[in-house]
Design a protein around this motif. Sequence first.
Motif, PDB file in Angstrom:
ATOM      1  N   LEU A 278      -5.941  16.286   2.929  1.00 24.59           N
ATOM      2  CA  LEU A 278      -5.511  17.685   2.948  1.00 24.59           C
ATOM      3  C   LEU A 278      -4.697  18.045   1.710  1.00 24.59           C
ATOM      4  CD1 LEU A 278      -4.589  18.228   6.703  1.00 24.59           C
ATOM      5  CD2 LEU A 278      -6.574  19.111   5.488  1.00 24.59           C
ATOM      6  N   GLY A 279      -5.113  17.514   0.564  1.00 34.94           N
ATOM      7  CA  GLY A 279      -4.440  17.844  -0.693  1.00 34.94           C
ATOM      8  C   GLY A 279      -3.246  16.972  -1.003  1.00 34.94           C
ATOM      9  N   ALA A 280      -2.734  16.241  -0.011  1.00 32.78           N
ATOM     10  CA  ALA A 280      -1.592  15.342  -0.252  1.00 32.78           C
ATOM     11  C   ALA A 280      -2.111  13.954  -0.619  1.00 32.78           C
ATOM     12  CB  ALA A 280      -0.722  15.262   0.994  1.00 32.78           C
ATOM     13  N   ARG A 281      -1.363  13.254  -1.473  1.00 30.96           N
ATOM     14  CA  ARG A 281      -1.776  11.932  -1.938  1.00 30.96           C
ATOM     15  C   ARG A 281      -0.709  10.895  -1.624  1.00 30.96           C
ATOM     16  NH1 ARG A 281      -4.702  12.931  -7.835  1.00 30.96           N
ATOM     17  NH2 ARG A 281      -6.314  14.369  -7.068  1.00 30.96           N
ATOM     18  N   LEU A 282      -1.179   9.766  -1.095  1.00 28.17           N
ATOM     19  CA  LEU A 282      -0.297   8.657  -0.749  1.00 28.17           C
ATOM     20  C   LEU A 282      -0.723   7.432  -1.532  1.00 28.17           C
ATOM     21  CD1 LEU A 282       1.962   7.557   1.136  1.00 28.17           C
ATOM     22  CD2 LEU A 282       0.131   6.911   2.724  1.00 28.17           C
ATOM     23  N   PRO A 283       0.172   6.850  -2.369  1.00 26.49           N
ATOM     24  CA  PRO A 283      -0.195   5.672  -3.164  1.00 26.49           C
ATOM     25  C   PRO A 283      -0.617   4.512  -2.272  1.00 26.49           C
ATOM     26  CG  PRO A 283       1.867   6.639  -3.949  1.00 26.49           C
ATOM     27  CD  PRO A 283       1.540   7.317  -2.647  1.00 26.49           C
ATOM     28  N   CYS A 284      -1.694   3.846  -2.666  1.00 23.46           N
ATOM     29  CA  CYS A 284      -2.205   2.702  -1.906  1.00 23.46           C
ATOM     30  C   CYS A 284      -2.170   1.409  -2.717  1.00 23.46           C
ATOM     31  CB  CYS A 284      -3.642   2.974  -1.453  1.00 23.46           C
ATOM     32  SG  CYS A 284      -3.809   4.376  -0.340  1.00 23.46           S
ATOM     33  N   SER A 285      -1.697   1.480  -3.952  1.00 21.60           N
ATOM     34  CA  SER A 285      -1.635   0.272  -4.781  1.00 21.60           C
ATOM     35  C   SER A 285      -0.292   0.220  -5.486  1.00 21.60           C
ATOM     36  CB  SER A 285      -2.771   0.269  -5.813  1.00 21.60           C
ATOM     37  OG  SER A 285      -2.680   1.394  -6.663  1.00 21.60           O
ATOM     38  N   LEU A 286       0.084  -0.996  -5.867  1.00 19.37           N
ATOM     39  CA  LEU A 286       1.359  -1.207  -6.543  1.00 19.37           C
ATOM     40  C   LEU A 286       1.106  -1.688  -7.972  1.00 19.37           C
ATOM     41  CD1 LEU A 286       3.300  -2.964  -3.640  1.00 19.37           C
ATOM     42  CD2 LEU A 286       3.439  -0.569  -4.339  1.00 19.37           C
ATOM     43  N   SER A 287       0.474  -0.843  -8.758  1.00 19.71           N
ATOM     44  CA  SER A 287       0.168  -1.186 -10.156  1.00 19.71           C
ATOM     45  C   SER A 287       1.117  -0.423 -11.064  1.00 19.71           C
ATOM     46  CB  SER A 287      -1.288  -0.826 -10.490  1.00 19.71           C
ATOM     47  OG  SER A 287      -2.165  -1.544  -9.665  1.00 19.71           O
TER      48      SER A 287
END
Length: 391
Positions: A278-287
């Motif tokens: 829904l337009g929001a972004r949640l980081p899924c990696s720790l780079s």
Amino acid sequence: MLLGLIRFFRGSVGFRVTGKAPERFLNISAQRGINIWGAQPYENGIEGFMSVSDYRRVRSAARKAGVRSQITVKRGLPFIAARFKPRIGIPIGTALGIALLIFLSNFIWTIDVIGEKQVSETALKSLLADSGVRIGAYRNAVDTGQAKRDILLKVDKIGWLSVNIVGSHINVEIKEKIEKPELENTAPCNLKANADGVITKVTAGEGIAQVKVGSGVAKGDLLVSGVNLTSQNTVRYVRAKGEVLADVISDKELKIPKSFNYNSVTENKTERSQLSFLGARLPCSLSFRSFDSAVYTQSDDSLNINGVDLPLGFVTQTERELKSEKVSCDQKTAEAVFKKYFMLFEIFEKGKSKLVSKQFAAEGTKDGYICKARYVFNENIAESVDFTVQE
């Protein structure tokens, strides 16, 4: 129907009483305010229904009437909840799921654009997002009227636009303006030269030619006049038409330094994934690795069901390292670059002209290499120049 809902939420039981005087049981229950419905005779007794709370009070009435009571069926929400009590997660998960669906239905999930041909769908969705019409927007906060006015003011090619919200979906329908056909210009004009050259061919459809084959002309010289003299010695003004071909000289020059900095992409890269919803972004990696100089690319992989892109997916951002190194250029490399450069000039800039001749002169200098080219192209040098007639 309302009474049935009340009984469902409160819970009810079907009962059966057997004994010598079941009618007395009914009388005692009525005296004590116990509500019984659906009562009917049964073998050596009576069957019926009552609420759960009343059944707790019916035992003393049964003893007083000398009958024996038993439950035959249980109905309603209290018994359903008791059935799932050992698995409390099921009703809780169901309730949370329903609440989540109700909550998410208040947001925009998909946007469809219908009717676009000349206008880019991507550009139109970007303009809609600037007006608050975007995936993930709160449905009640979307001002479709304001978005419509903004788009019509910014895009001249759109003549009509509608923005409709249907549930969690926005349907955008547009009708583009019909381009008016260009009217033929009938104003009188002359044909003049747009470059210096030597005339090789003159074709005058309208007007009187002022030059001959083999004559030289300078930029701005009159080629075909739009002023004609009739047989009655009267002046007639026309819109001069025709084609005047001439050999035109074109000079080009290109310089290449002997050494320069060249940026190239290396194999070192960093990828960062994000969950998009829904337009929001949640980081899924720790780079966290980064480079001083880099180029970035981004790919979107959205969930697609039955050809519809849902606002759920992964966004992958890739950062690639740029390496700057000093490159030396020799005579052979410079000649190859000169060859490609002038070939592109002939194809893209002079593709409609006929090549008559070309000469190249390349030499090395203190700082690099220089190549000078002289072309002769045969091309149409006539251009229309309107003039005003004063009575």
